[in-house]
Design a protein around this motif. Structure first.
Motif, PDB file in Angstrom:
ATOM      1  N   GLN A 136     -25.025 -98.001  30.288  1.00 42.46           N
ATOM      2  CA  GLN A 136     -25.700 -96.866  31.219  1.00 42.46           C
ATOM      3  C   GLN A 136     -27.125 -96.597  30.482  1.00 42.46           C
ATOM      4  O   GLN A 136     -28.063 -96.230  31.133  1.00 42.46           O
ATOM      5  CB  GLN A 136     -24.715 -95.675  31.345  1.00 42.46           C
ATOM      6  CG  GLN A 136     -23.681 -96.099  32.147  1.00 42.46           C
ATOM      7  CD  GLN A 136     -22.677 -95.027  32.213  1.00 42.46           C
ATOM      8  OE1 GLN A 136     -22.895 -93.616  31.830  1.00 42.46           O
ATOM      9  NE2 GLN A 136     -21.386 -95.241  32.604  1.00 42.46           N
ATOM     10  N   THR A 137     -27.270 -96.652  29.170  1.00 45.07           N
ATOM     11  CA  THR A 137     -28.482 -96.191  28.658  1.00 45.07           C
ATOM     12  C   THR A 137     -29.462 -97.118  28.898  1.00 45.07           C
ATOM     13  O   THR A 137     -30.716 -96.844  29.201  1.00 45.07           O
ATOM     14  CB  THR A 137     -28.428 -96.434  27.177  1.00 45.07           C
ATOM     15  OG1 THR A 137     -27.263 -95.512  26.592  1.00 45.07           O
ATOM     16  CG2 THR A 137     -29.669 -95.979  26.524  1.00 45.07           C
ATOM     17  N   ILE A 138     -29.293 -98.269  29.273  1.00 47.02           N
ATOM     18  CA  ILE A 138     -30.210 -99.357  29.792  1.00 47.02           C
ATOM     19  C   ILE A 138     -30.442 -99.186  30.998  1.00 47.02           C
ATOM     20  O   ILE A 138     -31.860 -99.157  31.634  1.00 47.02           O
ATOM     21  CB  ILE A 138     -29.629-100.957  29.504  1.00 47.02           C
ATOM     22  CG1 ILE A 138     -29.635-101.302  28.082  1.00 47.02           C
ATOM     23  CG2 ILE A 138     -30.561-101.705  30.373  1.00 47.02           C
ATOM     24  CD1 ILE A 138     -30.761-101.814  27.367  1.00 47.02           C
ATOM     25  N   THR A 139     -29.435 -98.742  31.984  1.00 51.73           N
ATOM     26  CA  THR A 139     -29.730 -98.612  33.332  1.00 51.73           C
ATOM     27  C   THR A 139     -30.540 -97.417  33.625  1.00 51.73           C
ATOM     28  O   THR A 139     -31.514 -97.401  34.364  1.00 51.73           O
ATOM     29  CB  THR A 139     -28.526 -98.475  34.210  1.00 51.73           C
ATOM     30  OG1 THR A 139     -27.614 -99.570  33.967  1.00 51.73           O
ATOM     31  CG2 THR A 139     -28.769 -97.759  35.268  1.00 51.73           C
ATOM     32  N   LEU A 140     -30.569 -96.375  32.787  1.00 49.27           N
ATOM     33  CA  LEU A 140     -31.365 -95.272  32.695  1.00 49.27           C
ATOM     34  C   LEU A 140     -32.862 -95.575  32.334  1.00 49.27           C
ATOM     35  O   LEU A 140     -33.739 -95.046  32.851  1.00 49.27           O
ATOM     36  CB  LEU A 140     -30.532 -93.914  31.933  1.00 49.27           C
ATOM     37  CG  LEU A 140     -29.446 -93.609  32.412  1.00 49.27           C
ATOM     38  CD1 LEU A 140     -28.800 -92.396  31.391  1.00 49.27           C
ATOM     39  CD2 LEU A 140     -29.575 -92.834  33.799  1.00 49.27           C
ATOM     40  N   LYS A 141     -33.220 -96.311  31.245  1.00 45.77           N
ATOM     41  CA  LYS A 141     -34.309 -96.710  30.948  1.00 45.77           C
ATOM     42  C   LYS A 141     -34.912 -97.453  32.076  1.00 45.77           C
ATOM     43  O   LYS A 141     -36.069 -97.216  32.352  1.00 45.77           O
ATOM     44  CB  LYS A 141     -34.356 -97.329  29.524  1.00 45.77           C
ATOM     45  CG  LYS A 141     -35.511 -97.863  28.933  1.00 45.77           C
ATOM     46  CD  LYS A 141     -35.295 -98.688  28.026  1.00 45.77           C
ATOM     47  CE  LYS A 141     -36.551 -99.337  27.402  1.00 45.77           C
ATOM     48  NZ  LYS A 141     -36.344-100.302  26.290  1.00 45.77           N
ATOM     49  N   ASN A 142     -34.355 -98.446  32.548  1.00 49.36           N
ATOM     50  CA  ASN A 142     -34.724 -99.178  33.615  1.00 49.36           C
ATOM     51  C   ASN A 142     -35.159 -98.419  34.997  1.00 49.36           C
ATOM     52  O   ASN A 142     -36.093 -98.680  35.572  1.00 49.36           O
ATOM     53  CB  ASN A 142     -33.739-100.246  34.017  1.00 49.36           C
ATOM     54  CG  ASN A 142     -33.576-101.276  32.887  1.00 49.36           C
ATOM     55  OD1 ASN A 142     -34.325-101.632  31.985  1.00 49.36           O
ATOM     56  ND2 ASN A 142     -32.650-102.276  33.149  1.00 49.36           N
ATOM     57  N   SER A 143     -34.516 -97.461  35.141  1.00 42.70           N
ATOM     58  CA  SER A 143     -34.628 -96.535  36.565  1.00 42.70           C
ATOM     59  C   SER A 143     -36.182 -95.946  36.256  1.00 42.70           C
ATOM     60  O   SER A 143     -36.644 -95.699  37.321  1.00 42.70           O
ATOM     61  CB  SER A 143     -33.653 -95.573  36.625  1.00 42.70           C
ATOM     62  OG  SER A 143     -33.721 -94.685  35.642  1.00 42.70           O
ATOM     63  N   GLU A 144     -36.562 -96.042  35.189  1.00 45.03           N
ATOM     64  CA  GLU A 144     -37.952 -95.188  35.024  1.00 45.03           C
ATOM     65  C   GLU A 144     -39.108 -96.152  35.029  1.00 45.03           C
ATOM     66  O   GLU A 144     -40.105 -95.536  34.932  1.00 45.03           O
ATOM     67  CB  GLU A 144     -37.791 -94.284  33.854  1.00 45.03           C
ATOM     68  CG  GLU A 144     -37.050 -93.128  33.880  1.00 45.03           C
ATOM     69  CD  GLU A 144     -36.748 -92.322  32.784  1.00 45.03           C
ATOM     70  OE1 GLU A 144     -37.690 -92.159  31.888  1.00 45.03           O
ATOM     71  OE2 GLU A 144     -35.879 -91.221  32.749  1.00 45.03           O
TER      72      GLU A 144
END
Length: 159
Positions: A136-144
């Motif tokens: 999820q940390t990667i997903t959140l970073k990628n979303s930005e």
């Protein structure tokens, strides 16, 4: 309608970060995984990666041993020369590119080694696989920084 989601996406992705975080924590994994392939495809239909290339300009994939072997062979370089020329070891012990943008990014945002690119590049932004939920940390970073990740998350929230 789908393109409207992308209007001002960079600002909205930061504003929606907590909402994404909460959604990813409580999401029904099986339901989300069933929906991802179609949403992934829809996102790629609505986003032109070549007009963005933010991932290639600002971040590095991991270059795993099979990637290094394949790419160095393709470039006609010894693996050690390829590593010395293009890569460094990051804080996690992974090989990554020495500098941004990626040395294989062409001026038109295409990739010089596209057919041989690292598996991380081929899989990015992981919007059609369980990485979206598991990391999820990667997903959140990628979303930005990735409009495709943003698009998929927004669509998941809508349903």
């Amino acid at each position: 309608m789908s393109k409207d989601i992308l209007h001002n996406w960079e600002k909205k992705s930061k504003e929606h970060r907590k909402t994404y975080q909460q959604f990813l924590k409580r999401a029904n994994k099986n339901e989300v995984l069933k929906r991802l392939p179609l949403l992934h495809e829809e996102a790629f239909d609505n986003v032109d990666c070549l007009s963005c290339a933010h991932c290639c300009k600002n971040y590095s994939p991991r270059f795993k041993t099979p990637d290094i072997k394949r790419i160095s062979k393709h470039l006609g370089l010894k693996e050690s020369v390829f590593i010395d020329t293009y890569l460094r070891v990051d804080e996690d012990g992974d090989f990554v590119v020495k500098a941004s943008p990626c040395p294989f990014l062409n001026a038109d945002n295409t990739c010089y080694i596209y057919e041989e690119r690292p598996s991380d590049c081929a899989r990015f932004p992981y919007t059609d696989e369980d990485v979206l939920l598991k990391r999820q940390t990667i997903t959140l970073k990628n979303s930005e920084f990735c409009p495709i990740t943003y698009y998929v998350l927004e669509k998941l929230l809508q349903q």
